[in-house]
Design an enzyme around this catalytic site. Structure first.
Site, mmCIF file in Angstrom:
data_model
loop_
_atom_site.group_PDB
_atom_site.id
_atom_site.type_symbol
_atom_site.label_atom_id
_atom_site.label_comp_id
_atom_site.label_asym_id
_atom_site.label_seq_id
_atom_site.Cartn_x
_atom_site.Cartn_y
_atom_site.Cartn_z
ATOM 1 N N GLY A 13 -12.177 -1.613 -4.345
ATOM 2 C CA GLY A 13 -11.448 -1.134 -3.172
ATOM 3 C C GLY A 13 -11.880 -1.746 -1.851
ATOM 4 N N SER A 14 -12.404 -2.970 -1.876
ATOM 5 C CA SER A 14 -12.791 -3.552 -0.581
ATOM 6 C C SER A 14 -11.562 -3.868 0.267
ATOM 7 C CB SER A 14 -13.670 -4.795 -0.765
ATOM 8 O OG SER A 14 -12.956 -5.853 -1.352
ATOM 9 N N ASN A 15 -10.441 -4.208 -0.378
ATOM 10 C CA ASN A 15 -9.200 -4.398 0.398
ATOM 11 C C ASN A 15 -8.692 -3.069 0.957
ATOM 12 O OD1 ASN A 15 -8.068 -7.253 0.490
ATOM 13 N ND2 ASN A 15 -8.747 -7.086 -1.646
ATOM 14 N N LYS A 92 -2.786 -1.887 -13.546
ATOM 15 C CA LYS A 92 -1.794 -1.306 -14.456
ATOM 16 C C LYS A 92 -0.392 -1.732 -14.041
ATOM 17 C CE LYS A 92 -2.177 2.124 -16.808
ATOM 18 N NZ LYS A 92 -2.233 2.296 -18.262
ATOM 19 N N HIS A 110 -2.989 -11.179 -4.155
ATOM 20 C CA HIS A 110 -3.502 -11.980 -5.267
ATOM 21 C C HIS A 110 -4.437 -13.063 -4.707
ATOM 22 C CE1 HIS A 110 -3.447 -13.611 -9.321
ATOM 23 N NE2 HIS A 110 -3.463 -14.797 -8.742
ATOM 24 N N ASP A 151 3.283 -11.040 -10.619
ATOM 25 C CA ASP A 151 2.908 -12.145 -9.709
ATOM 26 C C ASP A 151 4.071 -13.052 -9.343
ATOM 27 O OD1 ASP A 151 0.305 -11.259 -9.702
ATOM 28 O OD2 ASP A 151 -0.441 -12.761 -11.091
HETATM 29 C C1 GRF Z 1 -8.776 -8.788 -4.981
HETATM 30 O O1 GRF Z 1 -9.278 -10.076 -5.211
HETATM 31 C C2 GRF Z 1 -7.268 -8.789 -5.027
HETATM 32 O O2 GRF Z 1 -6.694 -9.968 -4.557
HETATM 33 C C3 GRF Z 1 -6.991 -8.649 -6.502
HETATM 34 O O3 GRF Z 1 -7.992 -7.774 -6.961
HETATM 35 C C4 GRF Z 1 -9.131 -7.849 -6.110
HETATM 36 C C5 GRF Z 1 -9.430 -6.456 -5.635
HETATM 37 O O4 GRF Z 1 -10.627 -6.363 -4.937
HETATM 38 N N1 GRF Z 1 -5.645 -8.220 -6.758
HETATM 39 P P1 GRF Z 1 -11.009 -5.007 -4.194
HETATM 40 O O5 GRF Z 1 -10.914 -3.878 -5.214
HETATM 41 O O6 GRF Z 1 -10.029 -4.814 -3.067
HETATM 42 O O7 GRF Z 1 -12.400 -5.198 -3.709
#
Ligand code: GRF
Length: 196
Positions: A13-15, A92, A110, A151
Site C-alpha cells: 500500500g505505498s501507493n 484480484k 502498472h 493491463d
Molecule cells: C506497484 O508497483 C504498482 O504499480 C503495482 O503493484 C505495486 C503496488 O505497490 N500494480 P504498493 O502496494 O502500492 O506499495
C-alpha cells in the site's frame, strides 16, 4: 461537494499512502472513502486505519463465497457514492459489474511502460526482472483505465525511468516506485477534475 475515491490494494500500500498523503496536504482535493483488501494482513489496511480511513478485509473467505464478496464490493461502490476507484497493487480480478457502475472511472497503476511488460505474470519484481533481461534502456510507470482485459485499457499517463548500468530488479523497482508515488495522485486529481 467533496469527491470520493476508493482504493483496492493487496499488499504494502505505498501507493495508497502516497494518495493519503496528498489528500492530507490538500494537493488532491478528495476524500478516501474506504480501502478494501482481499488480504487481511495487507499493510495497506493498517495504513488506512492509521489515517482514519475505513479499512475493509473483503474476500470469498470473509463473505462466505466469491459471489457474496463481489456483491459487497458493488454495494460499497454504489451506496457510498464513489467517483473514482483506484487499483493500487490489487491482485484480484474485478467483478464484472464494477466497470458498468464506474465507466471510465477505474484506474490501475502498472510499473512499466505498457503495453510492454504487462499481462499475465507481470507484477512486482517479475516486471523489473523482465525489463532487465530484455535489455531495454527505458522503463517507467503507466496509469490506465481498467477494461475487461488485464493491463489493456486506454493509457492516461506515463512517465519514463532510465535503466542504469548495474541495476538490479530491486534498485530499478525502487526508482520506479518513487515515480509511481508522484504520478498516481496527479492522474486521480485530473480525472476527478474532468468528471466534476
Ligand atoms: C506497484 O508497483 C504498482 O504499480 C503495482 O503493484 C505495486 C503496488 O505497490 N500494480 P504498493 O502496494 O502500492 O506499495
Amino acid at each position: 461537494m467533496t469527491q470520493k475515491i476508493a482504493v483496492l490494494c493487496s499488499g504494502g500500500g505505498s501507493n495508497l499512502q502516497a494518495l493519503i498523503d496528498r489528500v492530507g496536504s490538500g494537493d488532491l482535493p478528495a476524500r478516501v472513502e474506504w480501502v478494501v483488501s482481499n488480504n487481511g494482513d495487507a499493510l495497506a489496511l493498517e495504513r488506512a486505519r492509521r489515517a482514519g480511513v475505513e479499512a475493509i478485509h473483503l474476500s470469498a473467505r470473509t463473505e462466505g463465497s466469491q459471489e457474496a464478496a463481489d456483491l459487497r464490493l458493488l454495494s460499497l461502490i454504489r451506496d457510498r457514492g464513489i467517483d473514482v476507484l483506484v487499483l493500487a497493487g490489487y491482485m484480484k480480478m474485478l467483478p464484472a459489474g464494477v466497470l458498468e457502475l464506474l465507466p471510465g472511472r477505474v484506474v490501475n497503476i502498472h510499473p512499466s511502460l505498457l503495453p510492454s511488460f504487462g499481462g499475465k505474470g507481470m507484477f512486482g519484481h517479475h516486471v523489473h526482472e523482465a525489463v532487465l533481461a530484455r535489455g531495454v534502456q527505458w522503463t517507467g510507470v503507466t496509469i490506465h483505465l481498467v477494461s475487461e482485459r488485464y493491463d489493456e485499457g486506454p493509457i492516461l499517463r506515463q512517465r519514463v525511468v532510465a535503466v542504469q548500468p548495474g541495476d538490479t530488479p530491486q534498485s530499478l523497482g525502487s526508482r520506479v516506485l518513487a515515480i509511481e508515488h508522484d504520478t498516481l495522485w496527479r492522474e486521480v486529481r485530473d480525472l476527478l477534475e474532468r468528471i466534476r
